[in-house]
Design an enzyme around this catalytic site. Structure first.
Site, PDB file in Angstrom:
ATOM      1  N   LYS A  56       0.831  -1.205   0.000  1.00 42.38           N
ATOM      2  CA  LYS A  56       0.000   0.000   0.000  1.00 42.38           C
ATOM      3  C   LYS A  56       0.869   1.259   0.000  1.00 42.38           C
ATOM      4  O   LYS A  56       1.912   1.309   0.659  1.00 42.38           O
ATOM      5  CB  LYS A  56      -0.905  -0.031   1.233  1.00 42.38           C
ATOM      6  CG  LYS A  56      -1.899   1.111   1.346  1.00 42.38           C
ATOM      7  CD  LYS A  56      -2.779   0.890   2.565  1.00 42.38           C
ATOM      8  CE  LYS A  56      -3.759   2.031   2.799  1.00 42.38           C
ATOM      9  NZ  LYS A  56      -4.646   1.777   3.955  1.00 42.38           N
ATOM     10  N   SER A  64      -9.004   3.047   2.921  1.00 43.33           N
ATOM     11  CA  SER A  64      -7.930   3.618   2.149  1.00 43.33           C
ATOM     12  C   SER A  64      -7.085   2.587   1.398  1.00 43.33           C
ATOM     13  O   SER A  64      -6.201   2.947   0.626  1.00 43.33           O
ATOM     14  CB  SER A  64      -7.029   4.435   3.088  1.00 43.33           C
ATOM     15  OG  SER A  64      -6.480   3.631   4.118  1.00 43.33           O
ATOM     16  N   SER A  72     -10.152   0.513   6.842  1.00 44.01           N
ATOM     17  CA  SER A  72      -9.504   0.695   5.542  1.00 44.01           C
ATOM     18  C   SER A  72      -9.115  -0.577   4.814  1.00 44.01           C
ATOM     19  O   SER A  72      -8.795  -0.535   3.633  1.00 44.01           O
ATOM     20  CB  SER A  72      -8.263   1.580   5.702  1.00 44.01           C
ATOM     21  OG  SER A  72      -8.624   2.882   6.083  1.00 44.01           O
TER      22      SER A  72
END
Length: 487
Positions: A78, A153, A177
């Site tokens: 990520k 996210s 997330s």
């Protein structure tokens, strides 16, 4: 005929061990897929083909007896997670050229286990929102229906796994997330117990809300990646719970949690919001499967309610105060600027009082659900949301409130620190994924994983794929971006 990406991550590693595939073969296969549809689904901010090929060659040179269960398998990191020598933008134009000098502990552990990263996946700016639509990459879109968001996210990670661009991915979860994108994209998204996965070497612990975790298509793949991540590291602010005998992969393969008492609720916790019938139906299905497996499913009140929202939002404002070069503040998105402005107004005394009151709320919530081994609720209040829906009216305050109402469940378990997983047990009338949230007691990750695996087995598996899964290039997707059929 099955393609390499049709195999699970564990199956791919086993094929490498048998000499049927090499890590280099898999990396080249996935890089072709990333080139074909990566931008279509907005999966990656940065692709690192040369580094991936080099790592794959190194992985193939390791003796078979020295390899772990995921050795040689492609993955992705990520873009909120520090990766040495690789551009890491934190989803923000303000950091568009930032290249960290160090790896996050979780990246170091992933590399040491022989997994091969293809690059950095799209995220929301500074991890502030539950959608991934920024200025440094295309928006993360749901591979099942490209008009919809892949969430955030960890939206790019979910888009990558659901589109078959990597079999498993690292993400992080500070308010849902990992679990929000998993629910939207039909995946397993796992938030570990607080302290189980290191957040180092930099950072303060962020009140214990965020943690790295795995995202994948099956519980066993996710458990195998959790084993890679869940290695104790000195100096962490939270004591890690002990690992189960044989690790989390063994717990998933056994899928024997014992007979449990499971508390079920559908009332939203952070907002007084109607819940979509498809989300309730997914919970009902999970409850039926759990009851059939011999567990006792009982109705319980939610551990916390909307009264916790003002406390949580204060923490979220403060967490948005990531140091940003002053001359680049203007490059931040309106929502990020709003959150930071509100965070700057919060005094140390207010923050301390908020943390104290929130802990009191957590204690009350634990007493409300005492006697339950697990909790079952919806992952979200609605199954899907279109790209641009949260920002449509241009008001960042309305955007933030819309996010709260869309996701009124996940963040509570970041506050409590309990392990929590979104499982793709439901579908809408038109076949889009709907997740359910299963949450365990703090430190009891093994039981939660075993129960998740039991649910997967009793549901006859949930590793379904969108039409884009079969795409060779972008021409295999309809002009309006909607997949033709599920495979």
């Amino acid at each position: 005929m099955a393609e390499p990406h049709d195999l699970t991550a564990l199956e791919q590693a086993a094929a490498i061990a048998r000499g049927e595939l090499s890590s280099v073969d898999l990396v080249e296969h996935y890089l072709r897929r990333v080139a074909a549809v990566g931008d279509t689904v907005g999966a990656f901010v940065t692709v690192t083909p040369d580094l991936a090929r080099e790592a794959a060659r190194a992985a193939d040179s390791v003796p078979v007896e020295a390899r772990g269960p995921l050795h040689g398998v492609p993955t992705a990191i990520k873009d909120l997670t520090l990766t040495a020598g690789v551009r890491t933008t934190f989803g923000s134009a303000a950091f568009a050229d930032f290249v960290p000098p160090v790896d996050a502990d979780v990246v170091r552990l992933i590399k040491a286990a022989g997994l091969v990263s293809l690059g950095k996946t799209t995220t929301s700016e500074l991890g502030c929102s539950l959608y991934s639509e920024g200025r440094v990459a295309p928006p993360a879109r749901n591979p099942w229906q490209l008009a919809y968001t892949a969430g955030g996210s960890s939206g790019g990670a979910a888009a990558a796994v659901a589109a078959g661009l990597v079999p498993v991915a690292q993400g992080s979860d500070g308010g849902g997330s990992l679990r929000i994108p998993a629910s939207l994209c039909g995946l397993v998204g796992y938030k570990p117990s607080r302290g189980l996965v290191s957040g180092g070497p930099l950072g303060s612990g962020a009140f214990g809300l965020p943690t790295s975790g795995p995202l994948g298509r099956t519980v066993t793949d996710v458990a195998a990646l959790l084993d890679v991540m869940a290695v104790p590291v000195p100096g962490e602010p939270y004591l890690p719970p002990p690992a189960p005998p044989g690790g989390y992969l063994t717990a998933a393969r056994r899928a024997e949690p014992g007979l449990l008492r499971i508390g079920r609720f559908t009332t939203p916790m952070l907002a007084d919001e109607p819940v979509h019938p498809d989300c309730v139906a997914a919970v009902d299905r999970a409850a039926e499967l759990l009851t059939a497996a011999g567990h006792e499913v009982v109705e319980v009140p939610p551990p916390l309610g909307p009264e916790a929202w003002p406390l949580f939002e204060i923490l979220w404002y403060v967490l948005a105060l990531t140091p940003v070069p002053p001359h680049r503040e203007a490059e931040l998105l309106p929502l990020t600027r709003l959150l930071r402005a509100r965070g700057a107004e919060i005094s140390a005394g207010t923050l301390a009082a908020t943390l104290g009151e929130l802990q009191a709320q957590v204690r009350l919530g634990a007493r409300r659900t005492a006697g339950c081994d697990l909790l079952l609720c919806p992952s979200l209040a609605a199954p899907q949301a279109p790209v641009g829906w949260f920002t449509a009216d241009g008001d960042p305050a309305a955007d933030f409130d819309r996010q709260r109402r869309f996701s009124p469940y996940c963040a509570i378990f970041n506050v409590t620190g309990d392990p929590s997983v979104s499982l793709p047990l439901g579908t809408t009338s038109d076949g889009l994924p709907v997740g359910v949230l299963l949450t365990g007691r703090y430190g009891d990750d093994a039981r939660l994983i075993a129960t998740a695996a039991q649910l997967e087995n009793s549901s006859d598996g949930w590793d379904r794929h969108p039409a884009i899964w079969r795409a060779v290039d972008s021409a295999n997707v309809n002009g309006d971006g909607v997949g033709r059929s599920a495979s």
